[in-house]
Design an enzyme around this catalytic site. Structure first.
Site, PDB file in Angstrom:
ATOM      1  CE  LYS A  70      -3.548  -6.019   2.333  1.00 49.08           C
ATOM      2  NZ  LYS A  70      -2.537  -4.381   2.842  1.00 49.08           N
ATOM      3  CE  LYS A  94     -12.609  -0.490   0.479  1.00 51.42           C
ATOM      4  NZ  LYS A  94     -11.738   0.853   0.364  1.00 51.42           N
ATOM      5  CE  LYS A 106      -7.986   2.690   6.025  1.00 50.12           C
ATOM      6  NZ  LYS A 106      -8.217   2.693   4.666  1.00 50.12           N
ATOM      7  CG  ASP A 146      -5.781   5.346   3.615  1.00 54.73           C
ATOM      8  OD1 ASP A 146      -6.638   5.037   2.857  1.00 54.73           O
ATOM      9  OD2 ASP A 146      -6.083   6.158   4.451  1.00 54.73           O
ATOM     10  CB  THR A 190      -7.173   2.457  -5.381  1.00 49.90           C
ATOM     11  OG1 THR A 190      -6.818   2.427  -4.270  1.00 49.90           O
ATOM     12  CG2 THR A 190      -8.544   3.160  -4.961  1.00 49.90           C
ATOM     13  CG  ASN A 221      -2.675   6.828  -4.270  1.00 47.85           C
ATOM     14  OD1 ASN A 221      -3.856   5.797  -5.279  1.00 47.85           O
ATOM     15  ND2 ASN A 221      -1.602   5.583  -5.212  1.00 47.85           N
ATOM     16  CB  SER A 349      -3.207  -4.664  -1.278  1.00 45.42           C
ATOM     17  OG  SER A 349      -2.660  -3.053  -1.387  1.00 45.42           O
TER      18      SER A 349
END
Ligand code: NAD
Length: 418
Positions: A70, A94, A106, A146, A190, A221, A349
């Site tokens: 993820k 994380k 990523k 992202d 976030t 964001n 998410s």
């Protein structure tokens, strides 16, 4: 700020510190040492001027012992393999830290999105999905937004993946538009999570959030929602910067009005009643809470000595180099590490993916309540480890909690010899 590329090495050093503190099984360390897979792709895009341009891109899958990979996709003119690998590793830790059943990944596309037309951006996004389609899927690897990517791009991801595979599977990405099965509250998640963790830390360490001053680098964001939610808690936002410049007002900036100004003008610069400030000046401002919410490697050995805040809350991924981290620690500055502070995004998410799997959707209130619990529980676990004297900093403690979960899963799956 140009820094030598050693992002992955930096994450490895952080892991090493925690591994030593907790006497981690060397087999677990070995299994986490390198990403499981990094795919490099070349994406041909037909440009508006009828030429073809090829863009380089990466998808790194770091570790999946806890579940499907993820992690977000970044469009950036400095994206490179080393950075993507380090961000994928951060995702592994994380997700483990906040107890999500996900591994870490990523993606990075080497491009300058500000130079692309809307059509070129869509063709590039769809090309990237086609290139990585063989290794992604709701049970394999689930991308998300992202830097410089958003819900609209995730909508194209879902559509292109459906065309490639011949099956409509909204759970292949998160951070989608709500119309395609996106979760309520994902866009704000976030920033909201940063507020929840800051609030928990304020209680634990005795900081009064009402009237506390905050300076925020980055107003995208994460930065803009962190600013809004902290403002709602009574914090005074005294400075904000973006890629074009920044604004400073010691009497406080209203982030809601600042966002309107930014949407109209394209930057925070020139907001009424403020004076200009650079990102470097912002990082050295005297304030209670400094929030780097833009790029990695912003607090370095060169500028950490100038930092005058009480706390650094790492909204960005990897904003503090290890050298800077040590300087901040020596100065008695509390650092709330990225893998804890900004975990709200991946948490919602996860909620989105769960809702997609069930085809049953929650209200924003329900999402926020669940997010608050996950963030508060994660903070408590890190804080307890920190207090137990095993971890010297909140960062080391956070990695210890994450590594413990990863080690247990590796043992249970038979990946290590017991
Ligand atoms: P974004 O693209 O929405 O916003 C980035 C912001 O940073 C913009 O305001 C941009 O102008 C600013 N910026 C870029 N370069 C800058 C510079 N040199 N100096 C000052 N400002 C600069 O990106 P985002 O999604 O808000 O992500 C920001 C950070 O948070 C990244 O490190 C990202 O990895 C991390 N993060 C994002 C999420 C998420 O859900 N979006 C989740 C966890 C972590």
């Amino acid at each position: 700020m140009s820094q030598p590329c050693r992002h992955y090495e930096v994450v490895s050093q952080l892991v090493e510190k925690a591994a030593i503190a907790m006497q981690l099984d060397p087999q677990v360390k070995e299994l986490l040492r390198e990403p499981m897979r990094t795919l490099t792709v070349s994406i041909p895009v037909k440009m508006d001027d009828h030429t073809v341009k090829v863009f380089k891109a990466f998808r790194c899958q770091h570790n999946n012992v806890l579940g499907p990979f993820k992690g977000g996709i970044r469009f950036h003119h400095q994206a490179d393999e080393d950075e993507v690998k380090s961000l994928a590793a951060l995702m592994t830790y994380k997700c483990a830290l906040v107890g999500l059943p996900f591994g870490g990944a990523k993606g990075g596309v080497l491009c300058d999105p500000s130079q692309l037309s809307a059509g070129e951006l869509e063709r590039l996004s769809r090309g990237f999905v086609r290139a990585i389609a063989p290794i992604i899927g709701p049970d394999q690897d689930i991308p998300a937004p992202d830097m410089n990517t958003n819900a609209k791009i995730m909508g194209w991801f879902v559509d292109e993946f459906a065309q490639v595979r011949g099956v409509y599977q909204p759970g292949v990405v998160t951070g989608k538009p709500v119309a395609l099965g996106g979760s309520q509250g994902r866009t704000e998640a976030t920033g909201r999570g940063i507020m929840y963790v800051t609030r928990e830390a304020a209680t634990a360490f005795g900081l009064e959030l009402k009237g506390a001053t905050a300076a925020i680098q980055g107003f995208g964001n994460v930065g803009s929602y962190a600013a809004k939610f902290l403002y709602d808690e009574g914090c005074k936002i005294i400075a904000v910067t973006d890629i074009f410049g920044g604004v400073y007002d010691p009497s406080g900036i209203d982030p809601y009005q600042l966002k309107e100004h930014e949407l109209k003008t394209g930057s925070v610069r020139g907001f009424t009643g403020t004076s200009p400030i650079s990102s470097q000046e912002l990082l050295a401002l005297k304030c209670d809470i400094l929030i780097p919410a833009a790029l990695g490697n912003q607090l370095t050995a060169e500028n950490a000595g100038d930092v005058k805040c009480e706390w650094v809350v790492e909204a960005a991924n990897g904003p503090t180099t290890p050298e800077a981290d040590e300087i901040l620690q020596r100065k008695g500055i509390l650092v709330i590490p990225d893998i804890l502070a900004n975990a709200g995004g991946v948490t919602v998410s996860y909620f989105e993916w769960v809702q997609n799997n069930y085809s049953y959707y929650w209200s924003e209130e329900e999402v926020d309540q669940r997010l608050e619990k996950v963030m508060a529980d994660a903070f408590d676990e890190v804080y307890e480890t920190y207090l137990s004297g095993e971890g010297t900093t909140l960062r080391v403690a956070a990695y210890m909690v994450a590594l413990q979960r990863l080690a247990k899963a590796m043992e249970a799956r038979g990946w290590v010899t017991t």
